[in-house]
Design a protein around this motif. Structure first.
Motif, short mmCIF file in Angstrom:
data_model
loop_
_atom_site.label_atom_id
_atom_site.label_comp_id
_atom_site.label_asym_id
_atom_site.label_seq_id
_atom_site.Cartn_x
_atom_site.Cartn_y
_atom_site.Cartn_z
N GLY A 1 -0.68 6.67 14.08
CA GLY A 1 -0.69 5.60 13.11
C GLY A 1 -1.28 6.03 11.79
N VAL A 2 -1.13 5.15 10.78
CA VAL A 2 -1.62 5.42 9.44
C VAL A 2 -1.90 4.09 8.75
CG1 VAL A 2 0.67 5.42 8.35
CG2 VAL A 2 -1.16 6.80 7.35
N LEU A 3 -2.79 4.10 7.78
CA LEU A 3 -3.02 2.89 7.00
C LEU A 3 -1.86 2.67 6.05
CD1 LEU A 3 -6.82 3.01 6.05
CD2 LEU A 3 -5.70 1.61 7.80
N GLY A 4 -1.26 1.47 6.11
CA GLY A 4 -0.17 1.14 5.22
C GLY A 4 -0.67 0.85 3.82
N ALA A 5 0.27 0.64 2.91
CA ALA A 5 -0.08 0.42 1.51
C ALA A 5 -0.94 -0.82 1.32
CB ALA A 5 1.19 0.31 0.67
N ASP A 6 -0.83 -1.78 2.24
CA ASP A 6 -1.62 -3.02 2.12
C ASP A 6 -2.94 -2.95 2.87
OD1 ASP A 6 -0.72 -3.05 4.71
OD2 ASP A 6 -0.12 -5.16 4.69
N GLY A 7 -3.24 -1.76 3.43
CA GLY A 7 -4.49 -1.59 4.15
C GLY A 7 -4.41 -1.88 5.64
N ARG B 1 9.75 5.19 -4.15
CA ARG B 1 9.09 6.10 -5.09
C ARG B 1 8.79 5.46 -6.44
NH1 ARG B 1 8.53 11.61 -4.66
NH2 ARG B 1 9.15 12.55 -2.68
N GLY B 2 9.54 4.48 -6.83
CA GLY B 2 9.31 3.85 -8.12
C GLY B 2 8.10 2.93 -8.15
N GLU B 3 7.51 2.65 -7.00
CA GLU B 3 6.37 1.75 -6.95
C GLU B 3 5.05 2.53 -7.01
OE1 GLU B 3 6.53 -0.98 -3.72
OE2 GLU B 3 8.60 -1.59 -4.12
N PRO B 4 4.01 1.92 -7.58
CA PRO B 4 2.70 2.59 -7.67
C PRO B 4 2.17 2.97 -6.28
CG PRO B 4 2.75 0.62 -9.05
CD PRO B 4 4.00 0.59 -8.21
N GLY B 5 1.61 4.17 -6.20
CA GLY B 5 1.01 4.62 -4.95
C GLY B 5 1.98 5.09 -3.90
N ALA B 6 3.25 5.24 -4.25
CA ALA B 6 4.26 5.64 -3.26
C ALA B 6 4.01 7.05 -2.74
CB ALA B 6 5.66 5.55 -3.87
N VAL B 7 3.48 7.91 -3.60
CA VAL B 7 3.18 9.29 -3.21
C VAL B 7 1.66 9.47 -3.20
CG1 VAL B 7 3.47 11.73 -3.78
CG2 VAL B 7 5.33 10.11 -4.23
N VAL B 8 1.16 10.03 -2.12
CA VAL B 8 -0.28 10.28 -1.98
C VAL B 8 -0.58 11.65 -2.58
CG1 VAL B 8 -2.22 10.49 -0.38
CG2 VAL B 8 -0.33 8.91 0.12
N HIS B 9 -1.38 11.68 -3.64
CA HIS B 9 -1.64 12.94 -4.35
C HIS B 9 -2.94 13.61 -3.94
CE1 HIS B 9 1.77 12.37 -7.03
NE2 HIS B 9 1.38 11.13 -7.23
#
Length: 249
Positions: free
Chosen positions: A202-208, A177-185
């Motif tokens: 499946g889902v797109l991860g934070a790195d695409g 949660r402390g990292e940018p983009g951890a929560v999708v708003h």
């Protein structure tokens, strides 16, 4: 697909979640048991409403951390953690049974949930607490976690969970949660991700990159602004995609 939300996260005169509105659309309620949020009156009210609406009741157990909302990792000795998990389940069970229902599963909250993904000792202690409380309760957790591995080894039902509004790492864990983009708003993105996880696994991860997510339950966080409206949209989108929304227990 089961649709769950964290509920009962008020305390005294302070409220956080719109419990009544969420209980209109979820199929399982993760009820705070007093350690990160919730008190006796809140637990009783949520259990009464959940039972009246046919929503399954789960114990959302946590580290003893009211000030930090259970989101601070703690090095609790395993024997102590086992006792505290059983204690929380027992407290909620009183109100669930008084409402004519039952506690049917357990889901750790916050830091305990994330710690039990990789920490064998803490994961085993949680499962031992579930066993101590009795009732052969199901355990809800992240796919591939040590928590679910220990639950299976103990003969308990292990239920995999995905998160509608949280970003994933390529390894299938949650971005801290402390990292940018951890929560999708963005609500539209949350809905798209939910359908993708339920239909395509499946889902797109934070790195695409594409991250596999195999889950029987989907969580919409109750403390997200507009959570009830978002949960309604997610449920409607799942049903429109041909997904049957029902409790896993």
């Amino acid at each position: 697909m089961d649709l769950n939300a964290d509920l009962g996260e008020g305390f005294g005169h302070w409220t956080l979640t719109d419990d009544d509105a969420l209980l209109d659309c979820v199929t399982s309620a993760n009820v705070a048991c007093g350690f990160h949020a919730g008190d006796a009156s809140v637990m009783r009210r949520v259990c009464d409403t959940a039972a009246a609406r046919g929503v399954r009741i789960g114990a959302q157990v946590a580290y003893r951390d009211l000030a930090g909302f259970g989101r601070r990792s703690m090095d609790v000795p395993p024997a102590e953690l086992t006792a505290e998990v059983a204690y929380q389940i027992g407290a909620l069970r009183v109100f669930a049974e008084a409402a004519g229902s039952a506690v049917s599963y357990v889901k750790p909250h916050g830091a305990l949930y994330n710690r039990a993904v990789w920490d064998d000792d803490q994961a085993a202690a949680v499962v031992e607490g579930v066993r101590l409380a009795g009732g052969e309760l199901a355990v809800l957790g992240l796919p591939g976690s040590r928590l679910l591995a220990h639950a299976r080894a103990a003969g308990l039902t292990a239920v995999t969970e995905a998160f509608a509004d949280r970003a994933y790492t390529p390894e299938g864990t949650l971005v801290p949660r402390g990292e940018p983009g951890a929560v999708v708003h963005d609500a539209d993105e949350v809905v798209r991700r939910s359908v993708g996880m339920a239909v395509e696994g499946g889902v797109l991860g934070a790195d695409g990159s594409r991250t596999a997510v195999a889950a029987r339950s989907l969580c919409v966080h109750g403390d997200t602004p507009g959570a009830a409206a978002l949960a309604r949209r997610v449920r409607a989108a799942l049903e429109a995609a041909g997904v049957t929304v029902r409790a896993f227990t």
